[in-house]
Design a protein around this motif. Structure first.
Motif, mmCIF file in Angstrom:
data_model
loop_
_atom_site.group_PDB
_atom_site.id
_atom_site.type_symbol
_atom_site.label_atom_id
_atom_site.label_comp_id
_atom_site.label_asym_id
_atom_site.label_seq_id
_atom_site.Cartn_x
_atom_site.Cartn_y
_atom_site.Cartn_z
ATOM 1 N N SER A 15 49.106 35.765 16.609
ATOM 2 C CA SER A 15 48.213 35.119 17.335
ATOM 3 C C SER A 15 47.799 36.348 18.551
ATOM 4 O O SER A 15 48.447 37.389 18.419
ATOM 5 C CB SER A 15 48.909 34.234 18.369
ATOM 6 O OG SER A 15 50.097 34.607 19.012
ATOM 7 N N ILE A 16 46.948 36.187 19.383
ATOM 8 C CA ILE A 16 46.483 37.421 20.143
ATOM 9 C C ILE A 16 46.620 37.253 21.828
ATOM 10 O O ILE A 16 46.762 35.999 22.099
ATOM 11 C CB ILE A 16 44.626 37.425 20.083
ATOM 12 C CG1 ILE A 16 44.148 38.747 20.451
ATOM 13 C CG2 ILE A 16 43.930 36.511 20.661
ATOM 14 C CD1 ILE A 16 43.080 39.480 19.750
ATOM 15 N N THR A 17 47.098 38.192 22.565
ATOM 16 C CA THR A 17 47.338 38.103 23.583
ATOM 17 C C THR A 17 46.096 38.149 24.648
ATOM 18 O O THR A 17 45.114 38.558 24.041
ATOM 19 C CB THR A 17 48.480 39.409 23.983
ATOM 20 O OG1 THR A 17 47.786 40.461 23.834
ATOM 21 C CG2 THR A 17 49.596 39.131 23.217
ATOM 22 N N LYS A 21 46.165 42.423 22.009
ATOM 23 C CA LYS A 21 47.167 42.900 20.987
ATOM 24 C C LYS A 21 47.516 41.821 20.330
ATOM 25 O O LYS A 21 47.233 40.428 20.727
ATOM 26 C CB LYS A 21 48.535 43.306 21.868
ATOM 27 C CG LYS A 21 48.236 44.619 22.678
ATOM 28 C CD LYS A 21 49.732 44.841 23.361
ATOM 29 C CE LYS A 21 49.363 46.206 23.917
ATOM 30 N NZ LYS A 21 50.425 46.191 25.221
ATOM 31 N N LEU A 22 48.231 41.938 19.075
ATOM 32 C CA LEU A 22 48.371 41.011 18.318
ATOM 33 C C LEU A 22 50.062 40.510 18.162
ATOM 34 O O LEU A 22 50.916 41.454 18.186
ATOM 35 C CB LEU A 22 48.336 41.201 16.784
ATOM 36 C CG LEU A 22 46.851 41.321 16.213
ATOM 37 C CD1 LEU A 22 46.269 42.056 15.204
ATOM 38 C CD2 LEU A 22 46.190 40.004 16.401
ATOM 39 N N LYS A 23 50.333 39.281 18.422
ATOM 40 C CA LYS A 23 51.605 38.909 18.721
ATOM 41 C C LYS A 23 52.184 38.176 17.196
ATOM 42 O O LYS A 23 51.505 37.515 16.672
ATOM 43 C CB LYS A 23 51.814 37.838 19.750
ATOM 44 C CG LYS A 23 53.076 37.565 20.273
ATOM 45 C CD LYS A 23 53.104 36.689 21.379
ATOM 46 C CE LYS A 23 52.901 35.496 21.250
ATOM 47 N NZ LYS A 23 52.821 34.488 22.475
ATOM 48 N N ARG A 24 53.553 38.467 16.877
ATOM 49 C CA ARG A 24 54.079 37.907 15.837
ATOM 50 C C ARG A 24 55.645 37.703 15.718
ATOM 51 O O ARG A 24 56.021 38.194 16.871
ATOM 52 C CB ARG A 24 53.774 38.893 14.534
ATOM 53 C CG ARG A 24 54.921 40.025 14.642
ATOM 54 C CD ARG A 24 54.867 40.746 13.496
ATOM 55 N NE ARG A 24 55.686 42.121 13.841
ATOM 56 C CZ ARG A 24 56.895 42.216 13.887
ATOM 57 N NH1 ARG A 24 57.762 41.237 13.206
ATOM 58 N NH2 ARG A 24 57.813 43.186 13.904
ATOM 59 N N MET A 49 55.287 42.468 19.179
ATOM 60 C CA MET A 49 54.028 43.048 19.038
ATOM 61 C C MET A 49 53.515 43.539 17.697
ATOM 62 O O MET A 49 54.488 44.233 17.287
ATOM 63 C CB MET A 49 53.408 43.947 20.034
ATOM 64 C CG MET A 49 53.192 43.397 21.526
ATOM 65 S SD MET A 49 52.040 41.959 21.610
ATOM 66 C CE MET A 49 53.049 41.004 22.844
ATOM 67 N N THR A 50 52.621 43.407 16.914
ATOM 68 C CA THR A 50 52.398 44.072 15.602
ATOM 69 C C THR A 50 52.089 45.597 16.056
ATOM 70 O O THR A 50 51.566 46.007 16.990
ATOM 71 C CB THR A 50 51.133 43.581 15.203
ATOM 72 O OG1 THR A 50 51.034 42.102 15.106
ATOM 73 C CG2 THR A 50 50.804 43.932 13.762
ATOM 74 N N ASP A 51 52.465 46.424 14.933
ATOM 75 C CA ASP A 51 52.466 47.880 15.164
ATOM 76 C C ASP A 51 51.100 48.324 15.341
ATOM 77 O O ASP A 51 50.363 47.708 14.561
ATOM 78 C CB ASP A 51 53.025 48.533 13.950
ATOM 79 C CG ASP A 51 53.500 49.768 14.151
ATOM 80 O OD1 ASP A 51 52.618 50.791 13.431
ATOM 81 O OD2 ASP A 51 54.118 50.445 15.167
ATOM 82 N N TYR A 64 37.738 36.766 13.872
ATOM 83 C CA TYR A 64 37.146 35.768 14.920
ATOM 84 C C TYR A 64 38.275 35.267 15.978
ATOM 85 O O TYR A 64 38.141 34.396 16.701
ATOM 86 C CB TYR A 64 36.576 34.461 14.449
ATOM 87 C CG TYR A 64 35.398 34.568 13.634
ATOM 88 C CD1 TYR A 64 34.249 35.034 14.099
ATOM 89 C CD2 TYR A 64 35.246 34.315 12.345
ATOM 90 C CE1 TYR A 64 33.089 35.534 13.411
ATOM 91 C CE2 TYR A 64 34.363 34.879 11.452
ATOM 92 C CZ TYR A 64 33.397 35.202 11.954
ATOM 93 O OH TYR A 64 32.163 35.537 11.297
ATOM 94 N N LEU A 65 39.281 35.962 15.748
ATOM 95 C CA LEU A 65 40.769 35.902 16.577
ATOM 96 C C LEU A 65 40.428 36.583 17.988
ATOM 97 O O LEU A 65 40.001 37.668 18.009
ATOM 98 C CB LEU A 65 42.037 36.337 15.685
ATOM 99 C CG LEU A 65 43.201 35.638 16.403
ATOM 100 C CD1 LEU A 65 43.215 34.265 16.247
ATOM 101 C CD2 LEU A 65 44.400 36.330 15.558
#
Length: 65
Positions: A15-17, A21-24, A49-51, A64-65
């Motif tokens: 998901s996106i913050t 940034k990408l959260k996992r 957070m994703t690297d 589209y995220l």
């Protein structure tokens, strides 16, 4: 130009913050939990957070995220 397809497996996992940034969620919390310490299992509950090295690739799979 045709529409880009979203990778459905990645869509469910990331998901996106608000800052982009990408959260996992952390891996390793599904099974074989008896040998893992309580502290380790507790820390795996939290999202991270994703690297940065993967972010460009992830934005290609999730246009589209």
């Amino acid at each position: 130009m045709p529409k880009l397809k979203t990778n459905k497996s990645a869509k469910k996992r990331f998901s996106i913050t608000g800052t982009g940034k990408l959260k996992r969620m952390k891996a390793g919390k599904q099974h074989i939990l008896t040998k893992k310490s309580t502290k380790m299992k507790r820390n795996m509950r939290r999202a991270t957070m994703t690297d940065k090295t993967f972010e460009a690739n992830m934005h290609k799979i999730l246009p589209y995220l």
